[in-house]
Design a protein around this motif. Structure first.
Motif, PDB file in Angstrom:
ATOM      1  N   ASP A  36       0.858  -1.180   0.000  1.00  0.00           N
ATOM      2  CA  ASP A  36       0.000   0.000   0.000  1.00  0.00           C
ATOM      3  C   ASP A  36       0.899   1.237   0.000  1.00  0.00           C
ATOM      4  O   ASP A  36       1.597   1.511   0.978  1.00  0.00           O
ATOM      5  N   ALA A  37       0.887   1.981  -1.106  1.00  0.00           N
ATOM      6  CA  ALA A  37       1.769   3.144  -1.252  1.00  0.00           C
ATOM      7  C   ALA A  37       1.561   4.191  -0.167  1.00  0.00           C
ATOM      8  O   ALA A  37       2.444   5.013   0.069  1.00  0.00           O
ATOM      9  N   LYS A  38       0.439   4.152   0.518  1.00  0.00           N
ATOM     10  CA  LYS A  38       0.193   5.107   1.603  1.00  0.00           C
ATOM     11  C   LYS A  38       1.153   4.886   2.770  1.00  0.00           C
ATOM     12  O   LYS A  38       1.288   5.736   3.634  1.00  0.00           O
ATOM     13  N   GLN A  52       1.982   7.981  -6.845  1.00  0.00           N
ATOM     14  CA  GLN A  52       2.752   6.893  -7.446  1.00  0.00           C
ATOM     15  C   GLN A  52       2.282   5.564  -6.869  1.00  0.00           C
ATOM     16  O   GLN A  52       2.059   5.450  -5.668  1.00  0.00           O
ATOM     17  N   SER A  53       2.143   4.562  -7.730  1.00  0.00           N
ATOM     18  CA  SER A  53       1.792   3.218  -7.283  1.00  0.00           C
ATOM     19  C   SER A  53       2.216   2.226  -8.358  1.00  0.00           C
ATOM     20  O   SER A  53       2.487   2.619  -9.499  1.00  0.00           O
ATOM     21  N   CYS A  54       2.243   0.971  -8.003  1.00  0.00           N
ATOM     22  CA  CYS A  54       2.600  -0.051  -8.985  1.00  0.00           C
ATOM     23  C   CYS A  54       1.666   0.021 -10.200  1.00  0.00           C
ATOM     24  O   CYS A  54       2.104  -0.152 -11.330  1.00  0.00           O
ATOM     25  N   ALA A  82      -1.921  -1.136  -5.808  1.00  0.00           N
ATOM     26  CA  ALA A  82      -1.827  -0.014  -4.861  1.00  0.00           C
ATOM     27  C   ALA A  82      -0.455   0.074  -4.206  1.00  0.00           C
ATOM     28  O   ALA A  82      -0.191   0.982  -3.435  1.00  0.00           O
ATOM     29  N   TRP A  84       3.964   0.027  -4.048  1.00  0.00           N
ATOM     30  CA  TRP A  84       5.019   0.917  -4.542  1.00  0.00           C
ATOM     31  C   TRP A  84       6.374   0.328  -4.189  1.00  0.00           C
ATOM     32  O   TRP A  84       6.521  -0.358  -3.180  1.00  0.00           O
ATOM     33  N   TRP A  88       9.997   2.514  -9.047  1.00  0.00           N
ATOM     34  CA  TRP A  88       8.854   3.093  -9.749  1.00  0.00           C
ATOM     35  C   TRP A  88       9.340   3.993 -10.882  1.00  0.00           C
ATOM     36  O   TRP A  88      10.254   4.794 -10.710  1.00  0.00           O
TER      37      TRP A  88
END
Length: 92
Positions: A36-38, A52-54, A82, A84, A88
């Protein structure tokens, strides 16, 4: 549906079922992968930017809207859309 047809269909879907990358996997940890990029540590990864995320990375092999997809950095495994990692790269 015949037994042969249902077996063939099952085999096809099973071929696409891949394990998810574990954040604790050595390769994932080295790249700072999070599902989870968060949860990206922005101090440790200052190049990270919100959004940015996968799922919007040039390396992501899933389709738009997929919850997970392949990534050449993690052969045979899927990354969360979602997620990262520090590799990236903006999609062209």
């Amino acid at each position: 549906m015949t037994v042969a047809a249902s077996t063939a269909a099952l085999g096809t879907s099973a071929a696409f079922a891949q394990a998810m990358v574990d954040e604790k996997d050595a390769q994932a940890a080295a790249l700072g992968y999070v599902a989870d990029a968060k949860r990206v540590d922005a101090k440790k990864f200052p190049k990270f930017a919100a959004g940015q995320s996968c799922g919007n990375c040039a390396l992501y092999q899933g389709k738009a809207g997929d919850k997970a997809g392949g990534c050449p950095l993690f052969a045979g495994k899927q990354v969360a859309a979602a997620g990262w990692c520090s590799a990236w790269a903006k999609k062209a």
